[in-house]
Motif scaffolding. Structure first.
Motif, PDB file in Angstrom:
ATOM      1  N   TYR A   1      -7.755   4.419   3.364  1.00  0.00           N
ATOM      2  CA  TYR A   1      -6.423   4.420   3.972  1.00  0.00           C
ATOM      3  C   TYR A   1      -6.482   4.648   5.489  1.00  0.00           C
ATOM      4  CZ  TYR A   1      -4.633   4.690  -0.793  1.00  0.00           C
ATOM      5  OH  TYR A   1      -4.333   4.437  -2.108  1.00  0.00           O
TER       6      TYR A   1
ATOM      7  N   ASN B   1      -0.826   9.001  -0.551  1.00  0.00           N
ATOM      8  CA  ASN B   1      -0.968   7.612  -0.108  1.00  0.00           C
ATOM      9  C   ASN B   1      -1.023   6.671  -1.300  1.00  0.00           C
ATOM     10  OD1 ASN B   1      -1.628   7.044   3.028  1.00  0.00           O
ATOM     11  ND2 ASN B   1      -2.225   9.137   2.495  1.00  0.00           N
TER      12      ASN B   1
ATOM     13  N   LEU C   1       2.156   4.278  -1.178  1.00  0.00           N
ATOM     14  CA  LEU C   1       1.779   3.026  -0.510  1.00  0.00           C
ATOM     15  C   LEU C   1       1.178   2.044  -1.525  1.00  0.00           C
ATOM     16  CD1 LEU C   1       0.096   4.487   2.713  1.00  0.00           C
ATOM     17  CD2 LEU C   1       2.435   3.625   2.487  1.00  0.00           C
TER      18      LEU C   1
ATOM     19  N   GLN D   1      -0.417  -1.284   0.104  1.00  0.00           N
ATOM     20  CA  GLN D   1      -1.714  -1.057   0.740  1.00  0.00           C
ATOM     21  C   GLN D   1      -2.778  -0.729  -0.311  1.00  0.00           C
ATOM     22  OE1 GLN D   1      -1.593   1.795   3.944  1.00  0.00           O
ATOM     23  NE2 GLN D   1      -3.810   1.829   4.200  1.00  0.00           N
TER      24      GLN D   1
ATOM     25  N   SER E   1       2.551  -2.879  -6.724  1.00  0.00           N
ATOM     26  CA  SER E   1       3.194  -3.309  -5.480  1.00  0.00           C
ATOM     27  C   SER E   1       4.182  -4.445  -5.691  1.00  0.00           C
ATOM     28  CB  SER E   1       2.122  -3.775  -4.488  1.00  0.00           C
ATOM     29  OG  SER E   1       1.442  -4.918  -5.003  1.00  0.00           O
TER      30      SER E   1
END
Length: 310
Positions: free
Chosen positions: A155, A179, A183, A186, A256
């Protein structure tokens, strides 16, 4: 189970020696943790040395590795007292979710709790709410077991604090988790590079190239697939299928949302075939069969993929 209101990340430093030491002997000598309040996002800290039952001075190897000095342990409380203070700091097992970077910390907790006659019911409550975050991160993001430092690097982050300090190890594990949690785009890009692509293509090309890579693997696999296997050879096809599932299964999760319905469907067919294959293998093994026969029902999901374009 009560609603989770806080995360507890914990880590032990343990007795160690470069001459070898069983895990049973490697008592915890420092317990560090961080508490993350889900509502306020506040982080609080716990860090205490533990006086081990083993009275021998620390080895030079252990002092160098952990940075812990003998005098810091001599003036410390026993595991039982430190653990009681840890529980007071937690302020509610039932509202907590516990994490560590590998199960070795949970195993250490269980062994030392048993040694010091901590009620097993307390440990079981923690174990019920425990997650090995390294295992999740390895399966969903990194493919191979990374260190905390390596996971941070995915990250673009650097380790904060003193290394081999269990409180800072816990804090940095929390940073990785947040994270991972917050995220997903990502994280999926990192996953693609670790599991599928040498270099991740531009976002608009991901699904097309992913489909090509998947179809290539499916075609090669299906051409080698047989309808009858000797049982001593059946394990090979199981392993080959499992490796392909491990390569693509995160597409099915699609945290995602970047993966197309087609690609998600394709991977779903592969996973369906794998489950059917496993069931068939176990069934044939149970009846001591000499051969494993894959009927049309089992092969149907993989044939749908192979003949899809036609």
């Amino acid at each position: 189970m009560a609603e989770t209101k806080q995360y507890i990340f914990f880590d032990f430093e343990m007795l160690c020696s470069n001459r070898g030491m069983s895990f049973e002997e490697m008592e915890g000598i420092r317990l560090g943790a961080v508490k993350y309040d889900l509502k306020t996002k506040e982080v609080t800290y716990f860090d205490q040395y533990i006086r081990p039952c083993n009275p021998r001075p620390l080895s030079s190897f252990c002092k160098k590795l952990t940075g812990i000095k003998d005098e810091e342990l001599q003036g410390a409380e026993t595991f039982k007292i430190v653990f009681e203070e840890f529980l007071s700091w937690v302020r509610g097992i039932k509202k907590s979710r516990f994490f560590s970077w590998s199960t070795s910390d949970l195993t250490r907790l269980k062994l030392d709790a048993k040694r010091h006659e901590v009620p097993i019911t307390t440990i079981k409550k923690i174990e019920m709410r425990y997650i090995d975050f390294q295992a999740i991160f390895t399966k969903r993001v990194s493919k191979n077991n990374p260190s905390v430092e390596n996971a941070l690097e995915f990250y673009g982050l650097s380790f904060i604090g003193e290394k081999h300090n269990p409180m800072y190890d816990s804090y940095n594990t929390l940073r990785i988790y947040l994270n991972f949690l917050n995220l997903p785009f990502q994280t999926d890009i990192i996953m693609l590079k670790q599991f599928i692509f040498d270099e991740v293509p531009p976002v608009k090309e991901i699904n097309n190239l992913l489909n090509q890579e998947f179809q290539k693997d499916i075609n090669e696999f299906t051409l080698d697939l047989k309808e009858i296997y000797r049982m001593k050879d059946a394990g090979k096809i199981i392993k080959r299928t499992r490796r392909m599932v491990e390569k693509y299964e995160n597409i099915l999760i699609n945290r995602s949302g970047i993966f197309s319905k087609e690609n998600v469907w394709d991977v779903g067919c592969l996973v369906e075939f794998y489950h059917e294959l496993l069931f068939t293998f176990e069934e044939h093994s149970f009846y001591s069969s000499k051969v494993m026969i894959l009927d049309e029902h089992i092969l149907h999901p993989i044939h749908r993929l192979y003949y899809k374009e036609g």
